[in-house]
Design a protein around this motif. Sequence first.
Motif, PDB file in Angstrom:
ATOM      1  N   VAL A 110     114.354  22.875  58.424  1.00  0.00           N
ATOM      2  CA  VAL A 110     114.997  22.457  57.180  1.00  0.00           C
ATOM      3  C   VAL A 110     116.483  22.282  57.434  1.00  0.00           C
ATOM      4  O   VAL A 110     117.054  22.961  58.299  1.00  0.00           O
ATOM      5  CB  VAL A 110     114.722  23.484  56.055  1.00  0.00           C
ATOM      6  CG1 VAL A 110     115.319  24.833  56.388  1.00  0.00           C
ATOM      7  CG2 VAL A 110     115.210  22.977  54.710  1.00  0.00           C
ATOM      8  N   GLN A 111     117.100  21.384  56.696  1.00  0.00           N
ATOM      9  CA  GLN A 111     118.536  21.166  56.834  1.00  0.00           C
ATOM     10  C   GLN A 111     119.324  22.251  56.110  1.00  0.00           C
ATOM     11  O   GLN A 111     118.815  22.847  55.144  1.00  0.00           O
ATOM     12  CB  GLN A 111     118.912  19.799  56.273  1.00  0.00           C
ATOM     13  CG  GLN A 111     118.373  18.631  57.081  1.00  0.00           C
ATOM     14  CD  GLN A 111     118.898  17.306  56.597  1.00  0.00           C
ATOM     15  OE1 GLN A 111     119.411  17.184  55.477  1.00  0.00           O
ATOM     16  NE2 GLN A 111     118.784  16.290  57.435  1.00  0.00           N
ATOM     17  N   PRO A 112     120.533  22.511  56.539  1.00  0.00           N
ATOM     18  CA  PRO A 112     121.377  23.471  55.812  1.00  0.00           C
ATOM     19  C   PRO A 112     121.482  23.093  54.335  1.00  0.00           C
ATOM     20  O   PRO A 112     121.613  21.913  53.999  1.00  0.00           O
ATOM     21  CB  PRO A 112     122.730  23.343  56.514  1.00  0.00           C
ATOM     22  CG  PRO A 112     122.387  22.905  57.900  1.00  0.00           C
ATOM     23  CD  PRO A 112     121.198  21.989  57.747  1.00  0.00           C
ATOM     24  N   GLY A 113     121.406  24.109  53.482  1.00  0.00           N
ATOM     25  CA  GLY A 113     121.405  23.889  52.044  1.00  0.00           C
ATOM     26  C   GLY A 113     120.038  23.677  51.460  1.00  0.00           C
ATOM     27  O   GLY A 113     119.885  23.654  50.234  1.00  0.00           O
ATOM     28  N   ASN A 127     116.475  29.907  49.388  1.00  0.00           N
ATOM     29  CA  ASN A 127     117.304  28.798  48.919  1.00  0.00           C
ATOM     30  C   ASN A 127     118.638  28.791  49.644  1.00  0.00           C
ATOM     31  O   ASN A 127     119.029  29.790  50.251  1.00  0.00           O
ATOM     32  CB  ASN A 127     117.543  28.907  47.414  1.00  0.00           C
ATOM     33  CG  ASN A 127     116.260  28.857  46.611  1.00  0.00           C
ATOM     34  OD1 ASN A 127     115.306  28.173  46.979  1.00  0.00           O
ATOM     35  ND2 ASN A 127     116.220  29.599  45.516  1.00  0.00           N
ATOM     36  N   SER A 128     119.323  27.672  49.565  1.00  0.00           N
ATOM     37  CA  SER A 128     120.648  27.534  50.180  1.00  0.00           C
ATOM     38  C   SER A 128     120.642  28.030  51.614  1.00  0.00           C
ATOM     39  O   SER A 128     121.495  28.823  52.029  1.00  0.00           O
ATOM     40  CB  SER A 128     121.692  28.303  49.352  1.00  0.00           C
ATOM     41  OG  SER A 128     121.724  27.850  48.023  1.00  0.00           O
ATOM     42  N   TYR A 131     115.661  24.457  51.244  1.00  0.00           N
ATOM     43  CA  TYR A 131     114.885  25.624  50.824  1.00  0.00           C
ATOM     44  C   TYR A 131     113.505  25.584  51.468  1.00  0.00           C
ATOM     45  O   TYR A 131     113.014  24.535  51.886  1.00  0.00           O
ATOM     46  CB  TYR A 131     114.755  25.662  49.300  1.00  0.00           C
ATOM     47  CG  TYR A 131     114.008  24.486  48.712  1.00  0.00           C
ATOM     48  CD1 TYR A 131     114.684  23.325  48.356  1.00  0.00           C
ATOM     49  CD2 TYR A 131     112.631  24.545  48.530  1.00  0.00           C
ATOM     50  CE1 TYR A 131     113.995  22.247  47.848  1.00  0.00           C
ATOM     51  CE2 TYR A 131     111.941  23.463  48.013  1.00  0.00           C
ATOM     52  CZ  TYR A 131     112.625  22.317  47.668  1.00  0.00           C
ATOM     53  OH  TYR A 131     111.949  21.237  47.159  1.00  0.00           O
ATOM     54  N   LEU A 132     112.936  26.752  51.546  1.00  0.00           N
ATOM     55  CA  LEU A 132     111.562  26.948  52.018  1.00  0.00           C
ATOM     56  C   LEU A 132     110.956  28.102  51.247  1.00  0.00           C
ATOM     57  O   LEU A 132     111.680  28.997  50.787  1.00  0.00           O
ATOM     58  CB  LEU A 132     111.524  27.286  53.508  1.00  0.00           C
ATOM     59  CG  LEU A 132     111.719  26.172  54.538  1.00  0.00           C
ATOM     60  CD1 LEU A 132     111.786  26.788  55.946  1.00  0.00           C
ATOM     61  CD2 LEU A 132     110.601  25.153  54.468  1.00  0.00           C
ATOM     62  N   ARG A 133     109.640  28.103  51.144  1.00  0.00           N
ATOM     63  CA  ARG A 133     108.935  29.261  50.601  1.00  0.00           C
ATOM     64  C   ARG A 133     107.901  29.732  51.607  1.00  0.00           C
ATOM     65  O   ARG A 133     106.989  28.975  51.971  1.00  0.00           O
ATOM     66  CB  ARG A 133     108.253  28.957  49.268  1.00  0.00           C
ATOM     67  CG  ARG A 133     107.711  30.216  48.602  1.00  0.00           C
ATOM     68  CD  ARG A 133     107.152  29.990  47.235  1.00  0.00           C
ATOM     69  NE  ARG A 133     105.766  29.528  47.275  1.00  0.00           N
ATOM     70  CZ  ARG A 133     104.900  29.707  46.288  1.00  0.00           C
ATOM     71  NH1 ARG A 133     105.263  30.340  45.199  1.00  0.00           N
ATOM     72  NH2 ARG A 133     103.682  29.231  46.381  1.00  0.00           N
ATOM     73  N   LEU A 134     108.077  30.963  52.041  1.00  0.00           N
ATOM     74  CA  LEU A 134     107.117  31.579  52.957  1.00  0.00           C
ATOM     75  C   LEU A 134     106.058  32.324  52.160  1.00  0.00           C
ATOM     76  O   LEU A 134     106.355  32.909  51.106  1.00  0.00           O
ATOM     77  CB  LEU A 134     107.816  32.554  53.908  1.00  0.00           C
ATOM     78  CG  LEU A 134     108.981  31.998  54.715  1.00  0.00           C
ATOM     79  CD1 LEU A 134     109.523  33.092  55.650  1.00  0.00           C
ATOM     80  CD2 LEU A 134     108.591  30.763  55.480  1.00  0.00           C
ATOM     81  N   SER A 135     104.847  32.305  52.673  1.00  0.00           N
ATOM     82  CA  SER A 135     103.750  33.041  52.051  1.00  0.00           C
ATOM     83  C   SER A 135     103.166  34.017  53.062  1.00  0.00           C
ATOM     84  O   SER A 135     103.120  33.722  54.262  1.00  0.00           O
ATOM     85  CB  SER A 135     102.650  32.088  51.593  1.00  0.00           C
ATOM     86  OG  SER A 135     103.127  31.167  50.644  1.00  0.00           O
ATOM     87  N   CYS A 136     102.713  35.147  52.562  1.00  0.00           N
ATOM     88  CA  CYS A 136     102.017  36.124  53.390  1.00  0.00           C
ATOM     89  C   CYS A 136     100.718  36.476  52.688  1.00  0.00           C
ATOM     90  O   CYS A 136     100.750  37.047  51.587  1.00  0.00           O
ATOM     91  CB  CYS A 136     102.875  37.365  53.592  1.00  0.00           C
ATOM     92  SG  CYS A 136     102.070  38.625  54.602  1.00  0.00           S
ATOM     93  N   THR A 139     106.368  33.555  61.521  1.00  0.00           N
ATOM     94  CA  THR A 139     106.468  32.118  61.314  1.00  0.00           C
ATOM     95  C   THR A 139     107.916  31.698  61.563  1.00  0.00           C
ATOM     96  O   THR A 139     108.844  32.375  61.119  1.00  0.00           O
ATOM     97  CB  THR A 139     106.000  31.716  59.905  1.00  0.00           C
ATOM     98  OG1 THR A 139     106.005  30.287  59.773  1.00  0.00           O
ATOM     99  CG2 THR A 139     106.880  32.302  58.808  1.00  0.00           C
ATOM    100  N   GLN A 140     108.096  30.612  62.287  1.00  0.00           N
ATOM    101  CA  GLN A 140     109.425  30.181  62.682  1.00  0.00           C
ATOM    102  C   GLN A 140     110.109  29.425  61.547  1.00  0.00           C
ATOM    103  O   GLN A 140     109.522  28.506  60.953  1.00  0.00           O
ATOM    104  CB  GLN A 140     109.348  29.276  63.912  1.00  0.00           C
ATOM    105  CG  GLN A 140     110.680  28.702  64.371  1.00  0.00           C
ATOM    106  CD  GLN A 140     111.597  29.740  64.968  1.00  0.00           C
ATOM    107  OE1 GLN A 140     111.182  30.553  65.799  1.00  0.00           O
ATOM    108  NE2 GLN A 140     112.870  29.723  64.559  1.00  0.00           N
ATOM    109  N   VAL A 141     111.345  29.801  61.277  1.00  0.00           N
ATOM    110  CA  VAL A 141     112.201  29.070  60.345  1.00  0.00           C
ATOM    111  C   VAL A 141     113.426  28.602  61.122  1.00  0.00           C
ATOM    112  O   VAL A 141     114.120  29.423  61.727  1.00  0.00           O
ATOM    113  CB  VAL A 141     112.625  29.949  59.155  1.00  0.00           C
ATOM    114  CG1 VAL A 141     113.677  29.231  58.305  1.00  0.00           C
ATOM    115  CG2 VAL A 141     111.409  30.313  58.314  1.00  0.00           C
TER     116      VAL A 141
END
Length: 121
Positions: free
Chosen positions: A12-15, A87-88, A17-22, A115-117
Motif C-alpha cells: 500500500v502507498q503511504p497514507g 489507516n494513514s 489503509y489496510l484491514r488485517l483479519s485473524c 502476513t506481510q504489510v
Amino acid sequence: QVQLVESGGGLVQPGGYLRLSCRASGNIFSINAMAWYRQAPGKERELVARRIVNGGTADSIDYADSVKDRFSISRTNSKNTWYLQMNSLKPEDTAVYFCYAYLPSFAAGYWGQGTQVTVSS
C-alpha cells in the motif's frame, strides 16, 4: 488448542489503509485476549494492539504509541475473528504482522503464521 490464520496484508502507498483479519478455530471460547504484533526486518517483535475480553463489561484495549489514532482493533462477538484496521499508513509500519490469542485457562498463547504489510510508494 487454537489455530490462527491471518489475511489482508499487501502493498500500500503511504497514507493508505489496510484491514488485517485473524480467523481463529479450535477452542475459541477460552480466548481471553487477542492481539496484533509486528516484526520489521532486523527488529524485535513488538505489540501493536491488544484487546482483553472482560466478560460482562467492555473490553480493555491498548495500542502502541506509534499507532494510536491510526489503528483500531476489533472483534466479532464470537471471538472467532478479529481485525486490525490500519489507516494513514507510513513506511515505518512495514513489517510482518502476527495475530496472537491467549487462553488463561490453559496458560497458553498461540500465534498465526504472519502476513506481510509493505508501505511504499
